[in-house]
Design a protein around this motif. Structure first.
Motif, short mmCIF file in Angstrom:
data_model
loop_
_atom_site.label_atom_id
_atom_site.label_comp_id
_atom_site.label_asym_id
_atom_site.label_seq_id
_atom_site.Cartn_x
_atom_site.Cartn_y
_atom_site.Cartn_z
N GLN A 18 -4.52 -14.80 10.69
CA GLN A 18 -4.06 -13.43 10.65
C GLN A 18 -4.83 -12.61 9.63
O GLN A 18 -5.16 -13.08 8.55
CB GLN A 18 -2.58 -13.37 10.28
N SER A 19 -5.14 -11.39 9.97
CA SER A 19 -5.76 -10.49 9.00
C SER A 19 -4.71 -9.98 8.03
O SER A 19 -3.52 -10.14 8.23
CB SER A 19 -6.41 -9.31 9.73
N ALA A 20 -5.19 -9.34 6.97
CA ALA A 20 -4.29 -8.92 5.91
C ALA A 20 -3.81 -7.49 6.11
O ALA A 20 -3.70 -6.71 5.18
CB ALA A 20 -5.00 -9.06 4.57
N ASP A 21 -3.49 -7.13 7.36
CA ASP A 21 -2.98 -5.79 7.61
C ASP A 21 -1.60 -5.62 6.96
O ASP A 21 -1.27 -4.55 6.49
CB ASP A 21 -2.87 -5.55 9.12
N ALA A 22 -0.79 -6.67 6.99
CA ALA A 22 0.54 -6.58 6.38
C ALA A 22 0.38 -6.69 4.87
O ALA A 22 -0.13 -7.67 4.35
CB ALA A 22 1.42 -7.70 6.91
N GLN A 23 0.78 -5.65 4.14
CA GLN A 23 0.64 -5.62 2.70
C GLN A 23 2.00 -5.33 2.07
O GLN A 23 2.92 -4.85 2.71
CB GLN A 23 -0.36 -4.54 2.28
N VAL A 24 2.07 -5.60 0.77
CA VAL A 24 3.31 -5.37 0.06
C VAL A 24 3.29 -3.97 -0.55
O VAL A 24 2.25 -3.47 -0.99
CB VAL A 24 3.52 -6.44 -1.04
N SER A 25 4.42 -3.30 -0.54
CA SER A 25 4.55 -2.02 -1.23
C SER A 25 4.68 -2.29 -2.72
O SER A 25 5.16 -3.35 -3.14
CB SER A 25 5.78 -1.27 -0.71
N VAL A 26 4.26 -1.33 -3.54
CA VAL A 26 4.20 -1.54 -4.99
C VAL A 26 4.84 -0.36 -5.72
O VAL A 26 4.61 0.80 -5.36
CB VAL A 26 2.73 -1.70 -5.46
N TYR A 27 5.66 -0.70 -6.73
CA TYR A 27 6.20 0.33 -7.62
C TYR A 27 5.51 0.19 -8.97
O TYR A 27 5.57 -0.85 -9.62
CB TYR A 27 7.71 0.20 -7.78
N ASP A 28 4.86 1.27 -9.41
CA ASP A 28 4.14 1.29 -10.68
C ASP A 28 5.03 2.00 -11.71
O ASP A 28 5.23 3.22 -11.63
CB ASP A 28 2.81 2.03 -10.52
N ALA A 29 5.55 1.24 -12.66
CA ALA A 29 6.47 1.82 -13.65
C ALA A 29 5.79 2.87 -14.52
O ALA A 29 6.44 3.80 -15.00
CB ALA A 29 7.06 0.70 -14.51
N ALA A 30 4.49 2.72 -14.72
CA ALA A 30 3.78 3.68 -15.58
C ALA A 30 3.68 5.06 -14.92
O ALA A 30 3.89 6.08 -15.58
CB ALA A 30 2.39 3.14 -15.91
N THR A 31 3.36 5.09 -13.64
CA THR A 31 3.22 6.38 -12.94
C THR A 31 4.48 6.79 -12.23
O THR A 31 4.58 7.92 -11.74
CB THR A 31 2.08 6.30 -11.91
N GLN A 32 5.46 5.86 -12.13
CA GLN A 32 6.72 6.09 -11.43
C GLN A 32 6.51 6.31 -9.93
O GLN A 32 7.33 6.93 -9.26
CB GLN A 32 7.47 7.30 -12.03
N LEU A 33 5.41 5.77 -9.40
CA LEU A 33 5.09 5.96 -7.98
C LEU A 33 5.34 4.67 -7.19
O LEU A 33 4.97 3.57 -7.61
CB LEU A 33 3.63 6.37 -7.80
N VAL A 34 5.97 4.85 -6.02
CA VAL A 34 6.03 3.80 -5.03
C VAL A 34 4.92 4.07 -4.01
O VAL A 34 4.85 5.18 -3.45
CB VAL A 34 7.38 3.76 -4.31
N THR A 35 4.05 3.09 -3.79
CA THR A 35 2.97 3.24 -2.81
C THR A 35 3.24 2.28 -1.65
O THR A 35 3.32 1.07 -1.84
CB THR A 35 1.61 2.93 -3.44
N ILE A 36 3.36 2.86 -0.46
CA ILE A 36 3.65 2.08 0.74
C ILE A 36 2.40 2.14 1.63
O ILE A 36 1.94 3.23 1.99
CB ILE A 36 4.85 2.66 1.51
N PRO A 37 1.82 0.98 1.99
CA PRO A 37 0.58 1.00 2.79
C PRO A 37 0.71 1.78 4.09
O PRO A 37 -0.19 2.54 4.46
CB PRO A 37 0.30 -0.48 3.04
N SER A 38 1.84 1.61 4.81
CA SER A 38 2.01 2.33 6.07
C SER A 38 3.49 2.34 6.44
O SER A 38 4.23 1.41 6.12
CB SER A 38 1.19 1.69 7.19
N VAL A 39 3.90 3.41 7.14
CA VAL A 39 5.29 3.58 7.55
C VAL A 39 5.30 4.00 9.02
O VAL A 39 4.64 4.98 9.40
CB VAL A 39 6.03 4.63 6.71
#
Length: 587
Positions: A18-39
């Motif tokens: 399988q390719s690595a299309d499925a990724q984990v979402s990340v919450y960065d406490a320093a920037t307070q941003l949640v980054t979601i690869p795709s929705v």
């Protein structure tokens, strides 16, 4: 003739895991941003979705980019309920699963729930991956059953079941154990849970499934990054297509459960040509090509044909522009269907795991699926691009760019097992048995970037080379025609300084030669008929310099050892890009 090298070298890019299309979402406490690869939002998909935590876990949408065409997202937004669900979110060193946010209006979300990944589950997963590494720590497993001992009975990966893999491995233990020797001592690191699912099976039993990503560090120090796998514990009862469920608390490899393997690969190819009759270079002797290859493999014959669609060269049909798509038929049909006898692509020595080929159309335009006529024009190839050209310049790059291939483009594969391939647009009223998606992660290197310079630009371009050793191309030709060719092979040591000789057994001792994960077979009688054709050794590479070499060619039909820096391959779990000696055939 040269097609033996050509097909095997090009097949090195095939990737079954399988390719690595499925990724984990990340919450960065320093920037307070949640980054979601795709929705996924209904029929649409948005990538690079970011949410800002304004305090008390109230998040405001900051940005999102619509992906066209749409593909399955890592997360899902249900518009009627206003709930955004993320399978997993990485927060520092911790992972939370089944994270839900509620849209309270104007894309302002409040946290509804998140479950910390149980520490014991994470420890179990890492211990399981370590046990797989231990299985290969000192030697290749003794047989197929041992190699597959950590797979679930219902394992399926890229169209290959556990039973198929065991039988295939045992079909030639000596060769296959030698083939996989480079995997000895590899270790899986950076294990990350991407999703955790707890399910009730139809028979009332339960299962847990975990999607994981990891890097593979090989003994020589090379690394394959972001491999993905699905693991299962509990019962695999109810798995489609499997009647031999396995039960137990231990984790097992479960595979991607796909009926076929599917990949979209960008390639840059250098073609060097010689006349078999004389050994002299043809004119032009070196040509280049940029293309995109659609690789679909189905060794267990689940499908008769597929339709693939996505960004690419459009066609004009009855005065209207039609988006790019292909109708591709299986090698089983191409070699044996009475309707395809004598048509383009009707090769009797196609192997079960050879790639599907797209059907042709009238004229020379893009063979879009709705206009493809398999019965009239046969099946031609599995790639499209620009070249072969002897002038790798900016104009050639522009010709490729105008075809419309897109980095990050999502390609859809509909899999069919009916007779829709027999008629033009015959798939239109058929229902696919499966649908899969893949992403084109990069475009091939440009002609300009790979071109050489000076008075002999083809000799100093940025490509890997096939080196025929002391025999040279004329020696290859002589051996191809010789009834009793010399039976030794020259090898360079890792430093490339000295050579040694190795006995090459007769063809009868070598057994069946395979390709597509080094499983292609080339029949002697076809090669004999092809002696008048030019030799076309090709090696696609994005790497600079002479990084690959082929041992001196031996007898007609004998496999050679091609040393390449990165080979995609292997149906076994955890297999990724790895260096190794790959048998290729110089017919």
């Amino acid at each position: 003739m040269g097609q033996g090298i050509q097909r095997t070298a090009l097949a090195l890019a095939a990737c079954i895991i399988q390719s690595a299309d499925a990724q984990v979402s990340v919450y960065d406490a320093a920037t307070q941003l949640v980054t979601i690869p795709s929705v996924s939002v209904g029929a649409s998909t948005f990538t690079n979705v970011t949410l800002l935590n304004g305090g008390n876990f109230v998040f405001t949408l900051q940005g999102a980019t619509e992906q066209k065409p749409a593909g399955p997202g890592v997360a899902n937004y249900d518009a009627p309920s206003g709930v955004l669900t993320m399978p997993a979110v990485k927060v520092g060193a911790e992972t939370y699963v089944d994270v839900k946010l509620l849209n309270t209006g104007n894309y302002v979300f409040t946290l509804q729930g998140a479950t910390p990944l149980p520490p014991d589950t994470e420890a179990e997963i890492k211990a399981f991956m370590a046990s797989f590494d231990a299985q290969w720590a000192k030697a290749v497993p003794a047989n197929g059953a041992a190699a597959a001992s950590l797979q679930d009975a219902c394992y399926r990966g890229g169209g290959r079941t556990r039973a198929w893999l065991i039988a295939d491995f045992d079909s030639d233990l000596v060769r296959n154990r030698a083939r996989d020797s480079y995997r000895v001592g590899a270790q899986r690191t950076k294990v990350q849970v991407l999703a955790l699912r707890e399910r009730l099976n139809p028979d009332g039993s339960t299962r847990r499934e975990v999607d994981v990503s990891y890097d593979v560090v090989y003994k020589d120090g090379s690394t394959a990054r972001d491999a993905t796998e699905t693991l299962i514990s509990g019962s695999s009862a109810g798995t489609p297509g499997c009647n031999t469920a396995q039960t137990g608390p231990a984790w097992r490899f479960f595979g991607n459960q796909r009926l076929v393997s599917f990949s979209v690969l960008a390639r840059m190819t250098r073609e060097e040509r010689y006349a078999i009759a004389t050994g002299a270079p043809l004119n032009p002797s070196v040509r280049y090509r940029r293309d995109v290859r659609i690789s679909v493999n189905d060794p267990m014959a689940h499908a008769k044909y597929v339709v693939v669609s996505g960004p690419g060269p459009a066609a004009t049909i009855n005065g209207a522009s039609v988006p790019w798509s292909w109708k591709m038929v299986s090698p089983f049909l191409m070699r044996s269907a009475p309707e395809l006898a004598g048509k383009t692509g009707n090769y009797l020595n196609f192997q079960d795991d050879d790639s599907f080929r797209y059907c042709g159309i009238a004229g020379t335009g893009t063979p879009v699926a709705s206009a493809s006529d398999c019965l009239s024009y046969g099946a031609q190839g599995d790639n499209w691009g620009h070249g072969f050209t002897a002038t790798p310049d900016a104009a050639a790059d522009q010709a490729f760019a105008s075809q419309g291939w897109v980095v990050g483009g999502v390609y859809r594969l509909d899999v069919y097992n009916d007779d829709g391939w027999k008629t033009v647009n015959g798939h239109a009223n058929k229902t696919p048995i499966a649908t899969y998606y893949e992403t084109l992660k990069t475009l091939p290197q440009t002609f300009v970037a790979m071109a050489g310079s000076g008075s002999q630009p083809t000799s100093n371009d940025r490509f890997a080379r096939l080196n025929f050793g002391g025999l040279g191309i004329n020696g290859v030709r002589s051996n191809a025609l010789e009834r009793h060719p010399q039976r030794h092979r020259r090898h360079l040591d890792p430093a490339g300084r000295t050579a040694r000789r190795q006995h090459v057994p007769p063809a009868a001792e070598l057994g069946v030669f395979r390709g597509a994960e080094d499983r292609h077979r080339r029949r002697r009688q076809l090669a004999q008929a092809a002696l008048a054709r030019p030799l076309l050794p090709r090696l696609p590479s994005d790497l600079a310099g002479p990084v690959a070499s082929i041992a001196a060619a031996q007898g007609h039909g004998q496999p050679q050892l091609l040393r390449v820096p990165a080979v995609f391959g292997g149906p076994w779990p955890g297999r990724a890009a790895e260096p190794g000696d790959v048998p290729v055939k110089v017919c």
